[in-house]
Design a protein around this motif. Sequence first.
Motif, PDB file in Angstrom:
ATOM      1  N   TYR A   1       0.827  -1.189   0.000  1.00 34.91           N
ATOM      2  CA  TYR A   1       0.000   0.000   0.000  1.00 34.91           C
ATOM      3  C   TYR A   1       0.869   1.249   0.000  1.00 34.91           C
ATOM      4  O   TYR A   1       1.889   1.320   0.681  1.00 34.91           O
TER       5      TYR A   1
ATOM      6  N   ALA B   1      -7.418  -9.222  -0.573  1.00 30.73           N
ATOM      7  CA  ALA B   1      -8.658  -8.745   0.038  1.00 30.73           C
ATOM      8  C   ALA B   1      -8.546  -8.786   1.555  1.00 30.73           C
ATOM      9  O   ALA B   1      -8.998  -7.871   2.255  1.00 30.73           O
TER      10      ALA B   1
ATOM     11  N   ALA C   1      -6.520  -5.871   2.661  1.00 30.14           N
ATOM     12  CA  ALA C   1      -7.279  -4.622   2.589  1.00 30.14           C
ATOM     13  C   ALA C   1      -8.187  -4.462   3.802  1.00 30.14           C
ATOM     14  O   ALA C   1      -8.286  -3.373   4.381  1.00 30.14           O
TER      15      ALA C   1
ATOM     16  N   TYR D   1     -17.376 -10.135   3.251  1.00 31.15           N
ATOM     17  CA  TYR D   1     -16.767 -10.665   2.028  1.00 31.15           C
ATOM     18  C   TYR D   1     -17.518 -11.947   1.691  1.00 31.15           C
ATOM     19  O   TYR D   1     -17.500 -12.915   2.454  1.00 31.15           O
TER      20      TYR D   1
ATOM     21  N   THR E   1     -14.099  -9.877  -5.037  1.00 27.59           N
ATOM     22  CA  THR E   1     -13.125  -9.384  -6.011  1.00 27.59           C
ATOM     23  C   THR E   1     -13.696  -9.523  -7.406  1.00 27.59           C
ATOM     24  O   THR E   1     -14.416 -10.490  -7.702  1.00 27.59           O
TER      25      THR E   1
ATOM     26  N   LEU F   1     -13.907  -5.411  -5.662  1.00 30.73           N
ATOM     27  CA  LEU F   1     -12.524  -4.946  -5.516  1.00 30.73           C
ATOM     28  C   LEU F   1     -11.784  -5.226  -6.810  1.00 30.73           C
ATOM     29  O   LEU F   1     -11.663  -6.379  -7.236  1.00 30.73           O
ATOM     30  N   ASP F   2     -11.302  -4.169  -7.442  1.00 29.57           N
ATOM     31  CA  ASP F   2     -10.714  -4.303  -8.777  1.00 29.57           C
ATOM     32  C   ASP F   2      -9.510  -3.369  -8.880  1.00 29.57           C
ATOM     33  O   ASP F   2      -9.330  -2.430  -8.100  1.00 29.57           O
TER      34      ASP F   2
ATOM     35  N   PRO G   1      -4.425  -3.881  -6.035  1.00 31.03           N
ATOM     36  CA  PRO G   1      -4.819  -4.212  -4.665  1.00 31.03           C
ATOM     37  C   PRO G   1      -4.368  -3.171  -3.645  1.00 31.03           C
ATOM     38  O   PRO G   1      -4.954  -3.086  -2.557  1.00 31.03           O
TER      39      PRO G   1
ATOM     40  N   TRP H   1      -7.330  -1.163  -2.602  1.00 30.72           N
ATOM     41  CA  TRP H   1      -8.590  -1.817  -2.224  1.00 30.72           C
ATOM     42  C   TRP H   1      -9.146  -1.297  -0.903  1.00 30.72           C
ATOM     43  O   TRP H   1     -10.354  -1.127  -0.756  1.00 30.72           O
ATOM     44  N   SER H   2      -8.292  -1.068   0.080  1.00 26.61           N
ATOM     45  CA  SER H   2      -8.811  -0.557   1.348  1.00 26.61           C
ATOM     46  C   SER H   2      -9.430   0.820   1.144  1.00 26.61           C
ATOM     47  O   SER H   2     -10.441   1.162   1.769  1.00 26.61           O
TER      48      SER H   2
ATOM     49  N   GLN I   1     -10.888   1.765  -1.617  1.00 23.49           N
ATOM     50  CA  GLN I   1     -12.174   1.520  -2.273  1.00 23.49           C
ATOM     51  C   GLN I   1     -13.255   1.188  -1.243  1.00 23.49           C
ATOM     52  O   GLN I   1     -14.389   1.684  -1.321  1.00 23.49           O
TER      53      GLN I   1
END
Length: 931
Positions: free
Chosen positions: A570, A764, A767, A850, A869, A885-886, A889, A892-893, A895
């Motif tokens: 990240y 994921a 994230a 999830y 995802t 989630l795209d 990565p 993603w957090s 998003q």
Amino acid sequence: MSITHRLEAIARLPMSGDNTAIAIRRLEAGELVLLDGKPTPLSHTVLEGHRFAVRRIEPGELLLSWRLPFGAATRRIEPGEYVCNERVLHSLRNRSIAADLPATANFVDRAIDYALDPSAFQPAPPTPRIEPAPTFLGYRRSGARGVGTRNCIVLLGTSSATGSFVRALEERLKGAATAYANIDGIVAAAHTEGSTPNANNRDHVLRTLAGFMVHSNVGAVLAVDAGWEPINNAVLQQFMRDHGYPLDDMLHAFLSLRGGFEENLVRAGEIVMSWLDAVNQTQRTPASAAHLKLALQCGGSDAFSGVSANPLIGWAAHTIVGYGGGANIAETPELIGAEPYMLAKVRDLATAQRYLAIRDRFIAYAAAHHTSAEGNPSDGNKLRGLYNIILKSIGAAMKKHPDTRLDFAIDYSEPMHEPGFYFMDSPGLDLESVAGQVAAGCNVIYFTTGNGSVTNFPFVPTIKVVTTTPRYELLAKDMDVNAGAYLDGAPMAELGAALVERTLRVASGERTAGERAGHAQVQIWRNWRQGGEREIRREGEGEIGDWRLEIGGATPLAVKPPMQESESSYPATTTETGNSPLATHNSPWLEFAYPALATAEGAVFEQVGLIVPTSLCAAQVARMAADRLNRRRVGIGPGRSRYVALVHTEGCSDATGEAITMSAPTLLGYATHRMAGRCLLLEHGCEVTHNDFMRRRLAELGYDLNRFGWASVQLDGGIASVLDKIEAWFAATAESDPAPAAVQGGLGSLRIGLLATAPLPAAAAHALADLAANIVHAGGAVVAAQSGHLLHSAAFVDPLLVEPDRLQPTLAYSGRLPAPGFHIMATPTDHPVEIITGLGATGVDVVLAYVGVQPVQGHPLTPVLELATAADCPSDLAPELDLLLDGDPAGWSAQILSRLGDLAAHRYTPQRMRTGNIDFQITRGLMGISL
């Protein structure tokens, strides 16, 4: 000068020779009653339905009602003395009752020791036939399906996973059949079962669903599944083929949900609409009363159930069986202790032995779940004079006329293929028992009640019979028959003949009070597997096990600071702001803000008007109340965005051990949730978690009771009256409550729940860990579900927790959050709806789930954001989820945080909430069962 009452003016002896009488009204200590020719003072307050001695009873002597013993005196009991056991005294002390009660009990329950002597057994002659049998106007079905009293199109949720779908479909199709004279309705049959692997009740559920599908009151049926459940359409269809159910004799379809919720509603609606002309072609024609099959049921019983209402329906059932029809008495635990009566007239020795084998199996079933079958009487039963299971059972057994022969003893939901009188194995929980009787083939329900139960079944008419005239007058709009007229002097034969005539009219189409009320519910016998206790295992350490309830205290687990660039992929770096490491100004974490409302417990997204039914029997009335309030927009404004009812299946009995320890805290958690600007508690009136129970618990927790509303379906005069009372209370509070202040919420304001119902990719998991760390270190709260896949992912646990090997719950199921930080909530099962229900009760404002490729049902109060995802999600499911989630990565957090912000600011409504695909189910754990 004190008035001396004649015994018959204030009490009833069920049979001559009894040494205890039942008070027909509240009697005060010191009132005089004529006993053996002498004015005798009553020793204490005797509530309506409770008993007092009519002669001296010596120590060890048996106490009698219906000339059958229900207890033994622990000391000398004088004439006029109130008789009570310790359990009833404990129950009354927990009620808000101003009464002069004795300090100690004076009798103990009698041991149940009935044994059948095969050598002395004598078969009974058949129940006398009555010729000619009258007729009713019914719907003749082909083959072995019999004659229906209704012609309904049933929308059957094959499992709990599709319950919300069939309810939404019923709502969409409301009114579609009104132009068809021969269709009595399009109704949903939704329930809580079928989604749990290896459940003990697999055969119960399959037999019940099969019985529903071919029921004589069903003109057509659409069975809906999700496809992945342990009990799904394929399994059900195979079961019906294997066991000879006449599926081919009726109009039906099996539908598996694929793609979007709206798309499925359209598909299902088209199927049902295409059936209307065909179903309407079946018309009512004269049919013999021999085609009637009666379900004999009781709920909210009182001391007069066995004196007036149960003997009345026993009289009518005796007549219907005499016409060649059938009757079905159930509720196994509510007949324990009444064996001498039930087995006085039996078809043959095998039937008597089968009856006792079923009883013994039920006793063993209860013991295996760490409870006793003798604990069945509910708190409402005790309040109304049913001191123990023997008294309740003796009264319940009066649903069988003394001259009626017991012909068959069958398993739960086993079909009734022949005429006669049946005993069916079932729990004492009314709705679960009724479902089995309907599946067995009953096409009319007799439901007796002392307190005034208002429950109904979707496609079989329920005739409600009330025990006393005052209770009938209080609830006249919701009841059908006043059996209290017998207590007032009307002959039983006259009342019985009138009930038979009413039954023929109802079978011919006359609507019952319950049908006019417009609500119904279905509940199948719940009995899940008894689980072992295995530790949570990490990936690669073996199978994911069952829960282990070892609460490590309410202290949150230590969480590492949010990940820095050198520790992960990240890009965000961190800096110290005060004592909390937060992201830099160019990351989304510091910028996260949303318009919120101020409460004593922090900033919230919204505040609602919440209705918490304290038991399943009040649940449908709560739903009706919330729908009406939303439709009329009562008090809708800045501090009250909508109304929510939490419809559930618990709260009726305190005899299931684990169940009550989970349902009560869950209800209290929602009643005090910070999203509930105002909460009203709605009791049915005869449950264990009644309003007095809730008042005591809330007071113990330190809450101001004036902040809550209180209503009772039974005590407030029935459905119409209680709906008016609820609306008036919410309208008044909307006028008097100041609007909550507008504030800005941020990361530290958040309380979120986390779960994963599917294996999640490491990116994921990373994230979600990043999100959780930032929320916790900003001062917010995160609650993760113990079961599921999240805590089994090293990619989530290792970067998040300081001591990842110390994974154990910090909160019990539905335990309230004591402090911000990272918590784990114990989850007795891996049922998604039960998990989300528990998470909501902890006080979280939103749940992140999830879900991979299998969406779950949403929640009526707490928004659920479903994630997957993009790489793993099929294209037809993508529109059903709240976030795919795209891309990189590393983002993603961010998003997820962005979607949270949209939700908090009311720029986004979760898919499940928007479509109405929501559910609510309190867990019973693996040991909680129905008695």
